[in-house]
Write a protein that holds these residues in place. Structure first.
Motif, PDB file in Angstrom:
ATOM      1  N   LEU A 183       0.960  -1.132   0.016  1.00  0.00           N
ATOM      2  CA  LEU A 183      -0.044  -0.039   0.146  1.00  0.00           C
ATOM      3  C   LEU A 183       0.744   1.164  -0.129  1.00  0.00           C
ATOM      4  N   GLY A 184       1.890   1.270   0.681  1.00  0.00           N
ATOM      5  CA  GLY A 184       2.864   2.491   0.880  1.00  0.00           C
ATOM      6  C   GLY A 184       3.616   2.585  -0.986  1.00  0.00           C
ATOM      7  N   PHE A 185       4.153   1.536  -1.365  1.00  0.00           N
ATOM      8  CA  PHE A 185       4.494   1.668  -2.690  1.00  0.00           C
ATOM      9  C   PHE A 185       3.578   2.094  -3.635  1.00  0.00           C
ATOM     10  N   TRP A 186       2.405   1.655  -3.588  1.00  0.00           N
ATOM     11  CA  TRP A 186       1.134   2.009  -4.492  1.00  0.00           C
ATOM     12  C   TRP A 186       0.990   3.402  -4.171  1.00  0.00           C
ATOM     13  N   LEU A 187       0.814   3.871  -3.002  1.00  0.00           N
ATOM     14  CA  LEU A 187       0.565   5.293  -2.632  1.00  0.00           C
ATOM     15  C   LEU A 187       1.475   6.150  -3.349  1.00  0.00           C
ATOM     16  N   VAL A 188       2.920   5.788  -3.236  1.00  0.00           N
ATOM     17  CA  VAL A 188       3.850   6.820  -3.852  1.00  0.00           C
ATOM     18  C   VAL A 188       3.955   6.833  -5.422  1.00  0.00           C
ATOM     19  N   CYS A 189       3.449   5.488  -6.025  1.00  0.00           N
ATOM     20  CA  CYS A 189       3.378   5.276  -7.165  1.00  0.00           C
ATOM     21  C   CYS A 189       2.077   6.211  -7.864  1.00  0.00           C
ATOM     22  N   ALA A 190       0.948   6.031  -6.991  1.00  0.00           N
ATOM     23  CA  ALA A 190      -0.232   6.786  -7.635  1.00  0.00           C
ATOM     24  C   ALA A 190       0.041   8.264  -7.477  1.00  0.00           C
ATOM     25  N   ALA A 191       0.810   8.874  -6.627  1.00  0.00           N
ATOM     26  CA  ALA A 191       1.241  10.326  -6.272  1.00  0.00           C
ATOM     27  C   ALA A 191       1.802  10.456  -7.705  1.00  0.00           C
ATOM     28  N   SER A 192       2.861  10.003  -7.978  1.00  0.00           N
ATOM     29  CA  SER A 192       3.902  10.323  -9.182  1.00  0.00           C
ATOM     30  C   SER A 192       2.815  10.055 -10.417  1.00  0.00           C
ATOM     31  N   SER A 193       1.906   9.082 -10.681  1.00  0.00           N
ATOM     32  CA  SER A 193       1.307   9.035 -11.889  1.00  0.00           C
ATOM     33  C   SER A 193       0.171  10.276 -11.593  1.00  0.00           C
ATOM     34  N   LEU A 194      -0.147  10.497 -10.667  1.00  0.00           N
ATOM     35  CA  LEU A 194      -1.468  11.908 -10.540  1.00  0.00           C
ATOM     36  C   LEU A 194      -0.605  13.088 -10.912  1.00  0.00           C
ATOM     37  N   SER A 195       0.489  13.381 -10.374  1.00  0.00           N
ATOM     38  CA  SER A 195       1.208  14.411 -10.906  1.00  0.00           C
ATOM     39  C   SER A 195       1.826  14.556 -12.084  1.00  0.00           C
ATOM     40  N   THR A 196       1.907  13.433 -12.886  1.00  0.00           N
ATOM     41  CA  THR A 196       2.101  13.258 -14.205  1.00  0.00           C
ATOM     42  C   THR A 196       0.945  13.613 -15.164  1.00  0.00           C
ATOM     43  N   VAL A 197      -0.156  13.162 -14.793  1.00  0.00           N
ATOM     44  CA  VAL A 197      -1.628  13.827 -15.191  1.00  0.00           C
ATOM     45  C   VAL A 197      -1.993  14.914 -14.912  1.00  0.00           C
ATOM     46  N   PHE A 198      -1.434  15.583 -13.872  1.00  0.00           N
ATOM     47  CA  PHE A 198      -1.831  16.920 -13.672  1.00  0.00           C
ATOM     48  C   PHE A 198      -1.010  17.831 -14.482  1.00  0.00           C
ATOM     49  N   LEU A 199       0.081  17.482 -14.597  1.00  0.00           N
ATOM     50  CA  LEU A 199       1.270  18.458 -15.540  1.00  0.00           C
ATOM     51  C   LEU A 199       0.857  18.297 -17.113  1.00  0.00           C
ATOM     52  N   GLN A 200       0.245  17.235 -17.231  1.00  0.00           N
ATOM     53  CA  GLN A 200      -0.262  17.260 -18.705  1.00  0.00           C
ATOM     54  C   GLN A 200      -1.341  17.850 -19.311  1.00  0.00           C
ATOM     55  N   ARG A 201      -2.089  18.810 -18.484  1.00  0.00           N
ATOM     56  CA  ARG A 201      -3.185  19.587 -18.635  1.00  0.00           C
ATOM     57  C   ARG A 201      -2.712  20.717 -19.578  1.00  0.00           C
ATOM     58  N   GLY A 202      -3.361  21.013 -20.434  1.00  0.00           N
ATOM     59  CA  GLY A 202      -2.880  22.080 -21.385  1.00  0.00           C
ATOM     60  C   GLY A 202      -3.649  23.382 -21.024  1.00  0.00           C
ATOM     61  N   ALA A 203      -2.936  24.562 -21.675  1.00  0.00           N
ATOM     62  CA  ALA A 203      -3.292  26.028 -21.158  1.00  0.00           C
ATOM     63  C   ALA A 203      -4.697  26.276 -21.311  1.00  0.00           C
ATOM     64  N   ASP A 204      -5.504  25.586 -22.306  1.00  0.00           N
ATOM     65  CA  ASP A 204      -6.871  25.735 -22.402  1.00  0.00           C
ATOM     66  C   ASP A 204      -7.751  25.442 -21.115  1.00  0.00           C
ATOM     67  N   GLU A 205      -7.185  24.101 -20.648  1.00  0.00           N
ATOM     68  CA  GLU A 205      -7.695  23.647 -19.520  1.00  0.00           C
ATOM     69  C   GLU A 205      -7.649  24.330 -18.382  1.00  0.00           C
ATOM     70  N   LEU A 206      -6.308  24.811 -18.298  1.00  0.00           N
ATOM     71  CA  LEU A 206      -5.953  25.645 -16.888  1.00  0.00           C
ATOM     72  C   LEU A 206      -6.544  26.888 -16.913  1.00  0.00           C
ATOM     73  N   ASN A 207      -6.693  27.653 -17.987  1.00  0.00           N
ATOM     74  CA  ASN A 207      -7.362  28.758 -18.098  1.00  0.00           C
ATOM     75  C   ASN A 207      -8.805  28.881 -18.163  1.00  0.00           C
ATOM     76  N   ARG A 208      -9.430  27.924 -18.184  1.00  0.00           N
ATOM     77  CA  ARG A 208     -10.975  27.814 -18.537  1.00  0.00           C
ATOM     78  C   ARG A 208     -11.664  28.182 -17.277  1.00  0.00           C
ATOM     79  N   ARG A 209     -12.576  28.884 -17.381  1.00  0.00           N
ATOM     80  CA  ARG A 209     -13.399  29.639 -16.179  1.00  0.00           C
ATOM     81  C   ARG A 209     -14.581  28.673 -16.161  1.00  0.00           C
ATOM     82  N   HIS A 210     -15.157  28.436 -14.902  1.00  0.00           N
ATOM     83  CA  HIS A 210     -16.121  27.560 -14.610  1.00  0.00           C
ATOM     84  C   HIS A 210     -17.524  28.395 -14.333  1.00  0.00           C
TER      85      HIS A 210
END
Length: 78
Positions: A51-78
Protein backbone atom coordinates in the motif's frame (compact mmCIF):
# COMPACT_ATOMS: atom_id res chain seq x y z
CA UNK A 1 -13.18 7.76 -14.52
CA UNK A 2 -10.65 7.21 -17.29
CA UNK A 3 -8.12 9.48 -15.55
CA UNK A 4 -8.40 7.43 -12.34
CA UNK A 5 -7.82 4.23 -14.29
CA UNK A 6 -4.82 5.84 -16.01
CA UNK A 7 -3.39 6.72 -12.58
CA UNK A 8 -4.26 3.68 -10.46
CA UNK A 9 -3.65 0.77 -12.82
CA UNK A 10 -0.04 1.57 -13.84
CA UNK A 11 0.81 2.56 -10.27
CA UNK A 12 -0.59 -0.78 -9.08
CA UNK A 13 1.65 -2.68 -11.49
CA UNK A 14 4.76 -0.67 -10.61
CA UNK A 15 4.03 -1.05 -6.87
CA UNK A 16 3.82 -4.82 -7.29
CA UNK A 17 7.21 -4.88 -9.01
CA UNK A 18 8.74 -2.51 -6.44
CA UNK A 19 7.44 -4.61 -3.55
CA UNK A 20 8.75 -7.82 -5.11
CA UNK A 21 12.20 -6.30 -5.56
CA UNK A 22 12.23 -4.69 -2.10
CA UNK A 23 11.16 -7.78 -0.20
CA UNK A 24 13.47 -10.00 -2.22
CA UNK A 25 16.36 -8.02 -0.76
CA UNK A 26 14.91 -7.15 2.69
CA UNK A 27 13.51 -9.66 5.20
CA UNK A 28 10.23 -8.29 6.68
CA UNK A 29 11.18 -9.62 10.13
CA UNK A 30 14.33 -7.47 10.14
CA UNK A 31 12.66 -4.11 9.43
CA UNK A 32 12.97 -1.19 11.84
CA UNK A 33 10.62 1.81 12.08
CA UNK A 34 11.87 4.85 14.03
CA UNK A 35 14.61 2.72 15.61
CA UNK A 36 12.19 0.06 16.86
CA UNK A 37 11.79 -3.40 15.31
CA UNK A 38 8.55 -3.96 13.43
CA UNK A 39 6.44 -6.56 15.24
CA UNK A 40 3.88 -7.24 12.52
CA UNK A 41 3.53 -10.59 10.82
CA UNK A 42 4.95 -11.09 7.35
CA UNK A 43 1.57 -10.81 5.61
CA UNK A 44 0.77 -7.52 7.37
CA UNK A 45 4.25 -6.19 6.53
CA UNK A 46 3.86 -7.15 2.87
CA UNK A 47 0.40 -5.55 2.75
CA UNK A 48 1.50 -2.30 4.39
CA UNK A 49 4.56 -2.20 2.14
CA UNK A 50 2.46 -2.73 -0.98
CA UNK A 51 0.00 0.00 0.00
CA UNK A 52 2.91 2.36 0.70
CA UNK A 53 4.51 1.63 -2.67
CA UNK A 54 1.13 2.00 -4.38
CA UNK A 55 0.54 5.36 -2.70
CA UNK A 56 3.92 6.70 -3.82
CA UNK A 57 3.46 5.38 -7.37
CA UNK A 58 -0.10 6.77 -7.57
CA UNK A 59 1.14 10.19 -6.42
CA UNK A 60 3.75 10.10 -9.19
CA UNK A 61 1.18 9.11 -11.82
CA UNK A 62 -1.28 11.72 -10.57
CA UNK A 63 1.33 14.45 -10.80
CA UNK A 64 2.05 13.39 -14.38
CA UNK A 65 -1.64 13.61 -15.30
CA UNK A 66 -1.87 16.98 -13.55
CA UNK A 67 1.14 18.38 -15.40
CA UNK A 68 -0.17 17.17 -18.80
CA UNK A 69 -3.08 19.58 -18.72
CA UNK A 70 -2.97 22.17 -21.48
CA UNK A 71 -3.24 25.94 -21.20
CA UNK A 72 -6.88 25.87 -22.32
CA UNK A 73 -7.77 23.50 -19.50
CA UNK A 74 -5.90 25.54 -16.90
CA UNK A 75 -7.30 28.92 -17.96
CA UNK A 76 -10.90 27.76 -18.43
CA UNK A 77 -13.40 29.62 -16.24
CA UNK A 78 -16.20 27.62 -14.66
Amino acid sequence: MLKWIQVLWPSFLVAAVAEAIFFTVIDPQELYLFGQPVHYGPLATYSIGFLGFWLVCAASSLSTVFLQRGADELNRRH
